[in-house]
Design a protein around this motif. Structure first.
Motif, mmCIF file in Angstrom:
data_model
loop_
_atom_site.group_PDB
_atom_site.id
_atom_site.type_symbol
_atom_site.label_atom_id
_atom_site.label_comp_id
_atom_site.label_asym_id
_atom_site.label_seq_id
_atom_site.Cartn_x
_atom_site.Cartn_y
_atom_site.Cartn_z
ATOM 1 N N ARG A 246 -1.357 22.281 -2.196
ATOM 2 C CA ARG A 246 -2.469 21.353 -2.446
ATOM 3 C C ARG A 246 -3.614 21.575 -1.456
ATOM 4 N N VAL B 148 -7.694 22.821 -2.199
ATOM 5 C CA VAL B 148 -8.919 22.180 -1.712
ATOM 6 C C VAL B 148 -9.722 23.164 -0.861
ATOM 7 N N PHE C 17 -11.734 25.551 -2.914
ATOM 8 C CA PHE C 17 -12.949 24.954 -3.462
ATOM 9 C C PHE C 17 -14.115 25.140 -2.476
#
Length: 125
Positions: free
Chosen positions: A27, A31, A34
């Motif tokens: 996870r 992020v 991104f």
């Protein structure tokens, strides 16, 4: 009625299994990807804008900070892919037992460390 149960707020004393570490890291790398892609997209855009833009990005990529950002981007991308493949295999019904799940998480983390080291050697050589 007040419940008298212990509360452990010291995160350093909590021992998470490898599967939890692998899932949380997957996870986090999603992020991070991104945000890392903003640098990648900017560099692509700038390098394609003109010959001067290409030379600027080429010169910029010789610096330590740019190489570190590139290494970090490759590192988070590699773990996200490794973790994603692991999750896809689990979605097909494999490695769902506790022991095989922990083993696959340890292998994914070890493989990621190896890929991160190889990416660093490739970028800084």
């Amino acid at each position: 009625m007040k419940k008298q149960r212990p509360v452990n707020l010291d995160l350093t004393t909590i021992s998470m299994p490898p599967t939890a570490k692998a899932s949380i890291l997957h996870r986090i790398t999603g992020v991070a990807l991104f945000f890392a892609l903003t640098f990648v997209i900017w560099a692509w855009s700038e390098s394609l804008s003109s010959p001067e833009g290409f030379e600027f990005v080429k010169e910029l990529m010789t610096g330590f900070i740019a190489k570190f950002i590139a290494w970090g981007t490759l590192t988070v991308l590699s773990y996200h892919i490794i973790g994603g493949v692991r999750h896809m295999i689990q979605d097909m019904g494999h490695w769902e037992e506790l022991e095989s799940g922990n083993t696959s998480a340890k292998i994914a983390l070890a493989l990621w460390v190896i890929v991160a080291i190889l990416a660093g050697v490739w970028i800084w050589s």
